[in-house]
Design a protein around this motif. Structure first.
Motif, mmCIF file in Angstrom:
data_model
loop_
_atom_site.group_PDB
_atom_site.id
_atom_site.type_symbol
_atom_site.label_atom_id
_atom_site.label_comp_id
_atom_site.label_asym_id
_atom_site.label_seq_id
_atom_site.Cartn_x
_atom_site.Cartn_y
_atom_site.Cartn_z
ATOM 1 N N GLY A 30 35.691 26.265 60.012
ATOM 2 C CA GLY A 30 36.573 25.508 59.143
ATOM 3 C C GLY A 30 38.013 25.951 59.278
ATOM 4 O O GLY A 30 38.326 26.911 59.978
ATOM 5 N N GLN A 31 38.860 25.216 58.614
ATOM 6 C CA GLN A 31 40.273 25.565 58.560
ATOM 7 C C GLN A 31 40.782 25.339 57.147
ATOM 8 O O GLN A 31 40.289 24.475 56.439
ATOM 9 N N LEU A 32 41.742 26.131 56.778
ATOM 10 C CA LEU A 32 42.335 26.005 55.457
ATOM 11 C C LEU A 32 43.407 24.927 55.507
ATOM 12 O O LEU A 32 44.342 24.989 56.302
ATOM 13 N N ALA A 33 43.262 23.900 54.685
ATOM 14 C CA ALA A 33 44.202 22.788 54.633
ATOM 15 C C ALA A 33 45.406 23.161 53.760
ATOM 16 O O ALA A 33 45.312 24.069 52.931
ATOM 17 N N PRO A 34 46.513 22.462 53.940
ATOM 18 C CA PRO A 34 47.707 22.756 53.138
ATOM 19 C C PRO A 34 47.473 22.679 51.630
ATOM 20 O O PRO A 34 48.129 23.379 50.864
ATOM 21 N N ASP A 35 46.508 21.843 51.207
ATOM 22 C CA ASP A 35 46.256 21.726 49.764
ATOM 23 C C ASP A 35 45.278 22.777 49.246
ATOM 24 O O ASP A 35 44.882 22.753 48.099
ATOM 25 N N GLY A 36 44.867 23.727 50.107
ATOM 26 C CA GLY A 36 43.980 24.803 49.689
ATOM 27 C C GLY A 36 42.510 24.525 49.905
ATOM 28 O O GLY A 36 41.677 25.396 49.683
ATOM 29 N N ALA A 37 42.152 23.320 50.349
ATOM 30 C CA ALA A 37 40.747 22.991 50.621
ATOM 31 C C ALA A 37 40.332 23.592 51.953
ATOM 32 O O ALA A 37 41.145 23.816 52.847
ATOM 33 N N LEU A 38 39.053 23.850 52.093
ATOM 34 C CA LEU A 38 38.481 24.291 53.358
ATOM 35 C C LEU A 38 37.882 23.064 54.042
ATOM 36 O O LEU A 38 37.011 22.409 53.479
ATOM 37 N N GLU A 39 38.376 22.754 55.229
ATOM 38 C CA GLU A 39 37.892 21.592 55.958
ATOM 39 C C GLU A 39 36.906 22.036 57.035
ATOM 40 O O GLU A 39 37.236 22.878 57.872
ATOM 41 N N SER A 40 35.701 21.497 56.998
ATOM 42 C CA SER A 40 34.709 21.756 58.037
ATOM 43 C C SER A 40 35.093 20.929 59.245
ATOM 44 O O SER A 40 35.136 19.707 59.171
ATOM 45 N N ILE A 41 35.372 21.595 60.357
ATOM 46 C CA ILE A 41 35.885 20.866 61.511
ATOM 47 C C ILE A 41 34.948 20.858 62.700
ATOM 48 O O ILE A 41 35.146 20.104 63.635
ATOM 49 N N GLN A 42 33.915 21.701 62.684
ATOM 50 C CA GLN A 42 33.042 21.777 63.846
ATOM 51 C C GLN A 42 31.625 22.095 63.401
ATOM 52 O O GLN A 42 31.420 22.806 62.418
ATOM 53 N N LEU A 43 30.668 21.584 64.158
ATOM 54 C CA LEU A 43 29.263 21.799 63.827
ATOM 55 C C LEU A 43 28.489 22.028 65.102
ATOM 56 O O LEU A 43 28.607 21.256 66.048
ATOM 57 N N ASP A 44 27.704 23.091 65.162
ATOM 58 C CA ASP A 44 26.795 23.351 66.266
ATOM 59 C C ASP A 44 25.413 23.568 65.670
ATOM 60 O O ASP A 44 25.197 24.525 64.929
ATOM 61 N N ARG A 72 35.538 20.093 52.404
ATOM 62 C CA ARG A 72 35.327 18.712 52.852
ATOM 63 C C ARG A 72 35.112 18.716 54.356
ATOM 64 O O ARG A 72 35.621 19.581 55.064
ATOM 65 N N ALA A 73 34.371 17.757 54.830
ATOM 66 C CA ALA A 73 34.092 17.622 56.257
ATOM 67 C C ALA A 73 35.092 16.657 56.876
ATOM 68 O O ALA A 73 35.456 15.649 56.280
ATOM 69 N N THR A 74 35.524 16.988 58.088
ATOM 70 C CA THR A 74 36.474 16.151 58.805
ATOM 71 C C THR A 74 35.719 15.155 59.687
ATOM 72 O O THR A 74 34.512 15.310 59.928
ATOM 73 N N PRO A 75 36.414 14.147 60.200
ATOM 74 C CA PRO A 75 35.764 13.215 61.133
ATOM 75 C C PRO A 75 35.147 13.923 62.340
ATOM 76 O O PRO A 75 34.082 13.528 62.816
ATOM 77 N N ARG A 76 35.798 14.982 62.843
ATOM 78 C CA ARG A 76 35.226 15.716 63.984
ATOM 79 C C ARG A 76 33.875 16.330 63.628
ATOM 80 O O ARG A 76 32.949 16.348 64.432
ATOM 81 N N PHE A 77 33.753 16.842 62.418
ATOM 82 C CA PHE A 77 32.492 17.413 61.965
ATOM 83 C C PHE A 77 31.381 16.370 62.042
ATOM 84 O O PHE A 77 30.310 16.615 62.575
ATOM 85 N N PHE A 78 31.657 15.173 61.529
ATOM 86 C CA PHE A 78 30.640 14.121 61.553
ATOM 87 C C PHE A 78 30.411 13.587 62.961
ATOM 88 O O PHE A 78 29.294 13.189 63.304
ATOM 89 N N ALA A 79 31.428 13.622 63.819
ATOM 90 C CA ALA A 79 31.237 13.238 65.222
ATOM 91 C C ALA A 79 30.307 14.232 65.906
ATOM 92 O O ALA A 79 29.421 13.837 66.677
ATOM 93 N N ASP A 80 30.474 15.528 65.622
ATOM 94 C CA ASP A 80 29.567 16.541 66.153
ATOM 95 C C ASP A 80 28.143 16.285 65.659
ATOM 96 O O ASP A 80 27.180 16.393 66.426
ATOM 97 N N LEU A 81 28.002 15.963 64.398
ATOM 98 C CA LEU A 81 26.687 15.672 63.830
ATOM 99 C C LEU A 81 26.049 14.481 64.540
ATOM 100 O O LEU A 81 24.891 14.546 64.964
#
Length: 74
Positions: free
Chosen positions: A53-67, A9-18
Motif C-alpha cells: 500500500g501507499q499512504l495517500a495525501p488525505d491519510g488513507a492507506l491505498e492498497s495498490i498491489q495484490l499477489d 481503500r483499494a485502487t484500480p490497480r489492486f482490482f486489476a491484479d485481482l
C-alpha cells in the motif's frame, strides 16, 4: 475512524491484479473467484494490512498491489 486506525481503500490497480489472478467464476474444483476473494478475504486483509500500500495525501492507506498464492490454496 478511530484513533490509530487509518482508512483503507483499494485502487484500480489492486482490482486489476485481482481480475488478472482469479477467474470471475469459481473453478470446477472449488478454486476461488474474484467475488469469493472480495467477500471472504478482502476484509481480513484490510484488517491486517497484509497488502502493498501507499499512504495517500488525505491519510488513507491505498492498497495498490495484490499477489495471490493460488498454488498453496489447494
Amino acid at each position: 475512524m478511530t484513533a490509530g486506525r487509518r482508512t483503507v481503500r483499494a485502487t484500480p490497480r489492486f482490482f486489476a491484479d485481482l481480475d488478472r489472478q482469479l477467474p470471475t467464476e469459481r473453478g470446477p474444483n472449488g478454486e476461488p473467484s474474484t467475488n469469493d476473494f472480495q467477500v471472504l478475504d478482502l476484509l481480513r486483509i484490510v484488517a491486517r494490512l497484509a497488502v502493498v500500500g501507499q499512504l495517500a495525501p488525505d491519510g488513507a492507506l491505498e492498497s495498490i498491489q495484490l499477489d495471490i498464492d493460488t498454488e498453496s490454496a489447494a
